[in-house]
Write an enzyme that holds these catalytic residues in place. Structure first.
Site, PDB file in Angstrom:
ATOM      1  N   GLU A   1      -3.375   7.774  -4.480  1.00 62.63           N
ATOM      2  CA  GLU A   1      -3.833   7.263  -5.762  1.00 62.63           C
ATOM      3  C   GLU A   1      -5.303   7.622  -6.000  1.00 62.63           C
ATOM      4  OE1 GLU A   1      -4.155   2.824  -5.329  1.00 62.63           O
ATOM      5  OE2 GLU A   1      -2.067   3.020  -4.767  1.00 62.63           O
TER       6      GLU A   1
ATOM      7  N   HIS B   1      -1.456   0.636  -9.731  1.00 62.85           N
ATOM      8  CA  HIS B   1      -2.138  -0.299  -8.810  1.00 62.85           C
ATOM      9  C   HIS B   1      -2.831  -1.434  -9.571  1.00 62.85           C
ATOM     10  CE1 HIS B   1      -4.161  -0.714  -4.612  1.00 62.85           C
ATOM     11  NE2 HIS B   1      -3.897  -1.893  -5.154  1.00 62.85           N
TER      12      HIS B   1
ATOM     13  N   ARG C   1       0.857  -1.184   0.000  1.00 66.69           N
ATOM     14  CA  ARG C   1       0.000   0.000   0.000  1.00 66.69           C
ATOM     15  C   ARG C   1       0.895   1.236   0.000  1.00 66.69           C
ATOM     16  NH1 ARG C   1      -3.506  -2.620  -1.565  1.00 66.69           N
ATOM     17  NH2 ARG C   1      -5.503  -3.139  -0.637  1.00 66.69           N
TER      18      ARG C   1
HETATM   19  P1  NAP Z   1      -1.395 -11.309   4.878  1.00 66.63           P
HETATM   20  O1  NAP Z   1      -1.425 -12.763   4.597  1.00 66.63           O
HETATM   21  O2  NAP Z   1      -2.196 -10.782   6.016  1.00 66.63           O
HETATM   22  O3  NAP Z   1       0.140 -10.897   5.062  1.00 66.63           O
HETATM   23  C1  NAP Z   1       0.559  -9.680   5.577  1.00 66.63           C
HETATM   24  C2  NAP Z   1       1.869  -9.926   6.314  1.00 66.63           C
HETATM   25  O4  NAP Z   1       2.358  -8.662   6.771  1.00 66.63           O
HETATM   26  C3  NAP Z   1       1.704 -10.831   7.549  1.00 66.63           C
HETATM   27  O5  NAP Z   1       2.725 -11.795   7.569  1.00 66.63           O
HETATM   28  C4  NAP Z   1       1.862  -9.864   8.710  1.00 66.63           C
HETATM   29  O6  NAP Z   1       2.485 -10.457   9.837  1.00 66.63           O
HETATM   30  C5  NAP Z   1       2.798  -8.846   8.100  1.00 66.63           C
HETATM   31  N1  NAP Z   1       2.792  -7.588   8.838  1.00 66.63           N
HETATM   32  C6  NAP Z   1       1.810  -7.038   9.598  1.00 66.63           C
HETATM   33  N2  NAP Z   1       2.232  -5.892  10.154  1.00 66.63           N
HETATM   34  C7  NAP Z   1       3.517  -5.731   9.751  1.00 66.63           C
HETATM   35  C8  NAP Z   1       4.509  -4.770  10.025  1.00 66.63           C
HETATM   36  N3  NAP Z   1       4.262  -3.732  10.818  1.00 66.63           N
HETATM   37  N4  NAP Z   1       5.728  -4.929   9.451  1.00 66.63           N
HETATM   38  C9  NAP Z   1       5.992  -5.963   8.636  1.00 66.63           C
HETATM   39  N5  NAP Z   1       5.095  -6.921   8.356  1.00 66.63           N
HETATM   40  C10 NAP Z   1       3.874  -6.805   8.914  1.00 66.63           C
HETATM   41  O7  NAP Z   1      -1.869 -10.487   3.622  1.00 66.63           O
HETATM   42  P2  NAP Z   1      -1.591 -10.809   2.076  1.00 66.63           P
HETATM   43  O8  NAP Z   1      -2.760 -11.516   1.515  1.00 66.63           O
HETATM   44  O9  NAP Z   1      -0.249 -11.405   1.918  1.00 66.63           O
HETATM   45  O10 NAP Z   1      -1.617  -9.313   1.492  1.00 66.63           O
HETATM   46  C11 NAP Z   1      -0.644  -8.396   1.935  1.00 66.63           C
HETATM   47  C12 NAP Z   1      -0.964  -6.985   1.465  1.00 66.63           C
HETATM   48  O11 NAP Z   1      -0.710  -6.875   0.084  1.00 66.63           O
HETATM   49  C13 NAP Z   1      -2.417  -6.569   1.612  1.00 66.63           C
HETATM   50  O12 NAP Z   1      -2.742  -6.132   2.914  1.00 66.63           O
HETATM   51  C14 NAP Z   1      -2.546  -5.456   0.601  1.00 66.63           C
HETATM   52  O13 NAP Z   1      -2.284  -4.223   1.215  1.00 66.63           O
HETATM   53  C15 NAP Z   1      -1.433  -5.769  -0.408  1.00 66.63           C
HETATM   54  N6  NAP Z   1      -1.985  -6.090  -1.729  1.00 66.63           N
HETATM   55  C16 NAP Z   1      -1.691  -5.291  -2.788  1.00 66.63           C
HETATM   56  C17 NAP Z   1      -2.196  -5.573  -4.045  1.00 66.63           C
HETATM   57  C18 NAP Z   1      -1.857  -4.729  -5.236  1.00 66.63           C
HETATM   58  O14 NAP Z   1      -2.654  -4.650  -6.151  1.00 66.63           O
HETATM   59  N7  NAP Z   1      -0.692  -4.115  -5.296  1.00 66.63           N
HETATM   60  C19 NAP Z   1      -3.044  -6.665  -4.219  1.00 66.63           C
HETATM   61  C20 NAP Z   1      -3.318  -7.475  -3.119  1.00 66.63           C
HETATM   62  C21 NAP Z   1      -2.780  -7.182  -1.878  1.00 66.63           C
HETATM   63  P3  NAP Z   1       1.691 -11.509  10.784  1.00 66.63           P
HETATM   64  O15 NAP Z   1       1.582 -12.757   9.968  1.00 66.63           O
HETATM   65  O16 NAP Z   1       2.590 -11.676  11.953  1.00 66.63           O
HETATM   66  O17 NAP Z   1       0.371 -10.863  11.063  1.00 66.63           O
END
Ligand code: NAP
Length: 308
Positions: free
Chosen positions: A256, A274, A227
């Site tokens: 954005e 994005h 993000r």
């Molecule tokens: P996820 O499975 O919840 O993974 C997020 C990871 O980030 C978890 O391992 C979490 O740790 C960790 N985290 C939380 N707080 C943190 C911090 N302060 N510092 C470092 N790491 C931290 O989510 P996901 O499905 O992988 O998606 C991740 C993110 O990608 C989404 O939240 C979204 O913002 C982004 N995204 C972007 C796009 C795009 O179009 N560019 C598309 C989809 C998603 P824990 O496991 O310990 O909670």
């Protein structure tokens, strides 16, 4: 069976998603979430993670019980309001990992091998006058993943095939063979490339600041597929302008779809609008999963992929 017009669809949906919705249910649409809700008795909202849902909208929908959100980030939902009013919410985790990882790797190579500039160079005929500047290879580098969650882990698996060393940071160490660092600064100190795959929201806001960028250093690269809010954008722009980092590839931005105009003249940045999950297959799967969550709700079953 989802009752006709019991779902308010909020925000704009690309054609491929709308077609998937129209196959399964009849909704009422509200494109701009800041406009008044159309009259109706809605129990559910169907939206996308890029659409900010204001509390003022939810207050107009007293029967609201569930929000199904297409996307995995929930930083645009008023979580305190949902909790206080016992409104359930779901996202679409997992089904977008392939597309987001593919974009992350695409951006990484676009950045390291300067592919957008190379394309222009070949098209413009400049090649006839001189060779394209030498770039750098990924193999042998250390890639630091900020947030080893679903996307982060899938990305790490794919990156291993390129002969890199993976390290990561996050709130706590995972059961993983990759080296864990307690902070983004500590990770940036050892990483050649930092890739952001953590959530947005207050806890990660501007986590990638001048200290992290200085730790990454003049040979270090940054890729953001998480993000825009995770990066202190003005600190990043000065680091890029002063070559205090080697470059950045960004799919997400602070404001954005407005882009900070300071990015435009920079040669050490690759920009994408994005599009992490923006493939036909993925957007259909996200929409399907959001609808499946609504079907579960209307059939008195637990949501399939709830936000806890
Ligand atoms: P996820 O499975 O919840 O993974 C997020 C990871 O980030 C978890 O391992 C979490 O740790 C960790 N985290 C939380 N707080 C943190 C911090 N302060 N510092 C470092 N790491 C931290 O989510 P996901 O499905 O992988 O998606 C991740 C993110 O990608 C989404 O939240 C979204 O913002 C982004 N995204 C972007 C796009 C795009 O179009 N560019 C598309 C989809 C998603 P824990 O496991 O310990 O909670």
């Amino acid at each position: 069976m989802i009752p006709v017009n019991s779902v308010l669809q909020v925000g704009s949906f690309p054609e491929v998603m709308q077609a998937e919705i129209n196959r399964s249910l009849k909704t009422v649409q509200l494109i701009n979430p800041h406009e008044p809700a159309p009259a109706g008795s809605y129990e559910a909202i169907l939206t996308r993670s890029n659409t900010p849902i204001p509390e003022s909208l939810l207050r107009q929908i007293p029967n609201l019980k569930v929000i199904a959100c297409c996307g995995v980030g929930y930083d645009n939902l008023p979580l305190d309001y949902l909790k206080a009013h016992r409104i359930q919410a779901s996202t679409t985790p997992g089904v977008l990992n392939d597309a987001v990882c593919e974009l992350g790797i695409g951006l990484l190579f676009a950045l390291l091998r300067r592919l957008p500039a190379a394309d222009l160079f070949a098209r413009s005929g400049e090649w006839q006058a001189q060779a394209f500047p030498i770039t750098t290879t990924l193999a042998g580098k250390t890639v630091g993943i900020v947030g080893l969650g679903r996307i982060g882990q899938d990305l790490a698996k794919r990156l291993e095939a390129f002969g890199v060393t993976i390290a990561y940071t996050g709130p706590s160490a995972k059961q993983s063979s990759y080296a864990f660092y307690k902070s983004a600064v500590a990770l940036a100190e050892v990483a050649d490339v930092l890739i952001l795959t953590c959530p947005g929201g207050p806890e990660t806001e501007r986590m990638i600041d001048a200290n992290v960028l200085n730790a990454l250093g003049p040979k270090g690269y940054l890729v953001n597929i998480a993000r825009g809010s995770v990066i202190d954008e003005s600190a990043l722009i000065s680091a890029l302008q002063q070559n205090r980092i080697a470059g950045a590839a960004l799919d997400v931005f602070e404001n954005e779809p407005q882009l900070n105009s300071a990015f435009i003249p920079l040669h050490n940045v690759v920009l994408s609008p994005h599009i992490g999950s923006a493939t036909r297959e993925t957007r259909q799967a996200m929409t399907r999963l959001a609808i499946d969550n609504l079907e579960a709700f209307f059939n008195h079953r637990p949501l399939l992929t709830p936000i806890h």
